[in-house]
Design a protein around this motif. Structure first.
Motif, PDB file in Angstrom:
ATOM      1  N   SER A 198       4.490  44.652   5.054  1.00 28.88           N
ATOM      2  CA  SER A 198       4.487  45.995   5.628  1.00 28.88           C
ATOM      3  C   SER A 198       5.251  46.102   6.939  1.00 28.88           C
ATOM      4  CB  SER A 198       3.038  46.465   5.840  1.00 28.88           C
ATOM      5  OG  SER A 198       2.364  46.567   4.607  1.00 28.88           O
ATOM      6  N   GLU A 199       5.292  45.016   7.704  1.00 28.86           N
ATOM      7  CA  GLU A 199       5.939  45.074   9.010  1.00 28.86           C
ATOM      8  C   GLU A 199       7.200  44.218   9.084  1.00 28.86           C
ATOM      9  OE1 GLU A 199       3.213  44.483  12.182  1.00 28.86           O
ATOM     10  OE2 GLU A 199       1.782  45.959  11.424  1.00 28.86           O
ATOM     11  N   GLN A 200       7.529  43.562   7.962  1.00 26.58           N
ATOM     12  CA  GLN A 200       8.734  42.742   7.887  1.00 26.58           C
ATOM     13  C   GLN A 200       8.852  41.765   9.061  1.00 26.58           C
ATOM     14  OE1 GLN A 200       9.278  46.420   7.264  1.00 26.58           O
ATOM     15  NE2 GLN A 200       8.583  45.705   5.269  1.00 26.58           N
ATOM     16  N   THR A 201       7.710  41.174   9.429  1.00 30.50           N
ATOM     17  CA  THR A 201       7.687  40.217  10.527  1.00 30.50           C
ATOM     18  C   THR A 201       7.187  38.874  10.010  1.00 30.50           C
ATOM     19  OG1 THR A 201       7.156  41.992  12.096  1.00 30.50           O
ATOM     20  CG2 THR A 201       6.802  39.739  12.840  1.00 30.50           C
ATOM     21  N   PRO A 202       8.026  37.832  10.023  1.00 32.29           N
ATOM     22  CA  PRO A 202       7.550  36.511   9.615  1.00 32.29           C
ATOM     23  C   PRO A 202       6.338  36.106  10.453  1.00 32.29           C
ATOM     24  CG  PRO A 202       9.935  36.518   9.873  1.00 32.29           C
ATOM     25  CD  PRO A 202       9.445  37.809  10.430  1.00 32.29           C
ATOM     26  N   SER A 203       5.217  35.870   9.796  1.00 33.13           N
ATOM     27  CA  SER A 203       3.965  35.649  10.521  1.00 33.13           C
ATOM     28  C   SER A 203       3.157  34.528   9.894  1.00 33.13           C
ATOM     29  CB  SER A 203       3.119  36.933  10.523  1.00 33.13           C
ATOM     30  OG  SER A 203       3.833  38.037  11.036  1.00 33.13           O
ATOM     31  N   ALA A 204       2.470  33.786  10.748  1.00 33.72           N
ATOM     32  CA  ALA A 204       1.503  32.786  10.305  1.00 33.72           C
ATOM     33  C   ALA A 204       0.173  33.133  10.952  1.00 33.72           C
ATOM     34  CB  ALA A 204       1.938  31.391  10.715  1.00 33.72           C
ATOM     35  N   LEU A 205      -0.856  33.266  10.146  1.00 35.83           N
ATOM     36  CA  LEU A 205      -2.174  33.617  10.663  1.00 35.83           C
ATOM     37  C   LEU A 205      -3.186  32.645  10.098  1.00 35.83           C
ATOM     38  CD1 LEU A 205      -3.641  37.072  11.303  1.00 35.83           C
ATOM     39  CD2 LEU A 205      -4.997  35.461   9.981  1.00 35.83           C
ATOM     40  N   VAL A 206      -3.915  31.988  10.987  1.00 40.44           N
ATOM     41  CA  VAL A 206      -4.950  31.039  10.586  1.00 40.44           C
ATOM     42  C   VAL A 206      -6.262  31.487  11.202  1.00 40.44           C
ATOM     43  CG1 VAL A 206      -5.709  28.636  10.605  1.00 40.44           C
ATOM     44  CG2 VAL A 206      -3.264  29.164  10.534  1.00 40.44           C
ATOM     45  N   VAL A 207      -7.263  31.771  10.370  1.00 42.19           N
ATOM     46  CA  VAL A 207      -8.581  32.158  10.861  1.00 42.19           C
ATOM     47  C   VAL A 207      -9.627  31.284  10.197  1.00 42.19           C
ATOM     48  CG1 VAL A 207      -8.060  34.550  11.473  1.00 42.19           C
ATOM     49  CG2 VAL A 207      -8.652  34.006   9.107  1.00 42.19           C
ATOM     50  N   GLY A 208     -10.722  31.057  10.896  1.00 43.50           N
ATOM     51  CA  GLY A 208     -11.764  30.207  10.332  1.00 43.50           C
ATOM     52  C   GLY A 208     -13.108  30.449  10.977  1.00 43.50           C
ATOM     53  N   VAL A 209     -14.152  30.091  10.235  1.00 41.69           N
ATOM     54  CA  VAL A 209     -15.531  30.193  10.721  1.00 41.69           C
ATOM     55  C   VAL A 209     -16.276  28.958  10.237  1.00 41.69           C
ATOM     56  CG1 VAL A 209     -17.713  31.466  10.618  1.00 41.69           C
ATOM     57  CG2 VAL A 209     -15.543  32.717  10.660  1.00 41.69           C
TER      58      VAL A 209
END
Length: 300
Positions: A152-163
Motif C-alpha cells: 500500500s505504501e510502496q516502502t520496503p519494510s521489515a517488521l518484527v513483533v513478538g510476545v
C-alpha cells in the motif's frame, strides 16, 4: 524496563527505524480481557504494530486503526494506536487456545488464520481517513503488516513483533520497524543487507530476554550504517477513552421507548467497553433523565 518507543535513522537518512517495548501494556490487556496465551500474543503483536505505524505520522492527534479478520478461531482483532503513544485493542474470541506450532511457539498464525484481510485506517485528524486493505500473508501479524507497507505504501519494510507469555503473564513484548526510504530504495545491496540481518533474528522477544534495550538492538542491526538514535524516548501505554458520560450518550441514541423498557425490566442498564472491558452501570434515575432530555429536545 518501561514501555517505550524510540526512533533512529541510518545510511545517511536513507533508513528509518522505530523500536517499541510493550510488555506492561500487553500484560494489562491480557488481564483486562482475560486472554488466553495465543490471544495475548496476537493482540500484543498487533498493538506493537499499531504503535510502530502511528509513530511515523506527523500531526498531533493522528491515529492508526488495524483490523485483522482471518478464518481462524480467534475471529477478528481490532487495535487503535496513536502518535501520542496510547493504544487499546481487543480480540473477538479471547478464550481460544491452540497447541504450539511446529516450531514450538504460540500458534498465532493458526489462531488468526492464513486466509482473510488486514484493514488499516490512518486518521490524520482532518479530512477523510486513509483506508487500505490487503490480504493476509500468514496470520502471524508482523509479516502481514510488512506486506501492507510494501503493497500500500510502496516502502520496503521489515517488521518484527513478538510476545512472550508464560505462567506469570507477559514478560517480554514489543517490536521493530525498519524502512528503506525512497532515496535509498534503489540501492539493492543495502536492501539485501537489511533483509539478511532481519531474517537472521530469531525474533524480537529473545533480544529483550537477553537483556538488550532498544538502543542496543539498533546498534546490533544498524551500528555500522551511520546509525543515529534520536534523543526523544516516548513512553507508551494502554489507554481507552471510554467514560460513563460516553456510555450515557450511546444509551440515549436508543430512544425513549427502549430506555423506558430498560427501567421497567432491568431497573437500569449495564454496558461493557469492547476495547478495555470496563463495565459501566446506568441507574434507573439516569435513564429517566435521558428520557426527559429526549422529550425536551423533541419539544424544542
Amino acid at each position: 524496563m518501561a514501555d517505550q518507543l524510540i526512533r533512529a535513522t541510518a545510511a545517511n537518512g536513507g533508513i528509518r527505524a522505530v523500536g517499541v517495548i510493550t510488555t506492561r501494556l500487553t500484560e494489562e490487556a491480557r488481564g483486562r480481557h482475560n486472554l488466553s496465551y495465543v490471544a495475548t500474543a496476537a493482540l500484543g503483536r498487533t498493538m506493537s504494530a499499531g504503535l510502530l505505524l502511528a509513530s511515523n505520522m506527523k500531526r498531533s492527534g493522528s491515529r492508526v486503526n488495524i483490523r485483522i479478520k482471518g478464518n481462524g478461531l480467534l475471529g477478528g482483532i481490532l487495535v487503535d494506536a496513536g502518535l501520542d503513544g496510547t493504544v487499546r485493542g481487543y480480540v473477538d474470541n479471547p478464550e481460544v487456545e491452540l497447541p504450539p506450532s511446529s516450531k514450538g511457539k504460540l500458534d498465532v498464525g493458526g489462531a488468526v488464520g492464513k486466509e482473510g484481510y488486514l484493514y488499516v485506517v490512518r486518521d490524520v485528524g482532518y479530512g477523510y481517513p486513509y483506508a487500505s486493505t490487503v490480504e493476509l500473508v500468514s496470520g502471524e501479524i508482523g509479516e502481514d503488516v510488512a506486506h501492507y507497507l510494501v503493497t500500500s505504501e510502496q516502502t520496503p519494510s521489515a517488521l518484527v513483533v513478538g510476545v512472550f507469555v508464560g505462567a506469570n503473564g507477559v514478560t517480554a513484548s514489543g517490536g521493530i520497524l525498519i524502512q528503506v526510504l525512497p532515496k535509498a530504495a534503489r540501492d539493492e545491496a543495502l536492501v539485501e543487507v537489511l533483509e539478511s540481518r532481519v531474517a537472521s533474528l530469531s525474533g524480537f522477544t529473545p533480544l529483550l530476554q537477553a537483556g538488550l534495550n532498544l538502543t542496543e538492538i539498533f546498534e546490533q542491526l544498524l551500528g555500522d550504517m551511520e546509525l543515529e538514535i534520536l534523543p526523544e524516548t516516548q513512553l507508551v501505554r494502554f489507554n481507552c477513552g471510554c467514560s460513563g458520560d460516553r456510555v450515557l450518550g450511546a444509551l440515549k441514541m436508543l430512544g425513549a421507548e427502549e430506555l423506558q423498557d430498560m427501567i421497567e425490566k432491568d431497573r437500569g442498564a449495564e454496558a461493557t467497553c469492547h476495547f478495555c472491558s470496563e463495565v459501566y452501570q446506568a441507574s434507573s434515575d439516569e435513564l429517566a433523565q435521558l428520557i426527559l432530555d429526549l422529550q425536551a429536545e423533541s419539544s424544542g
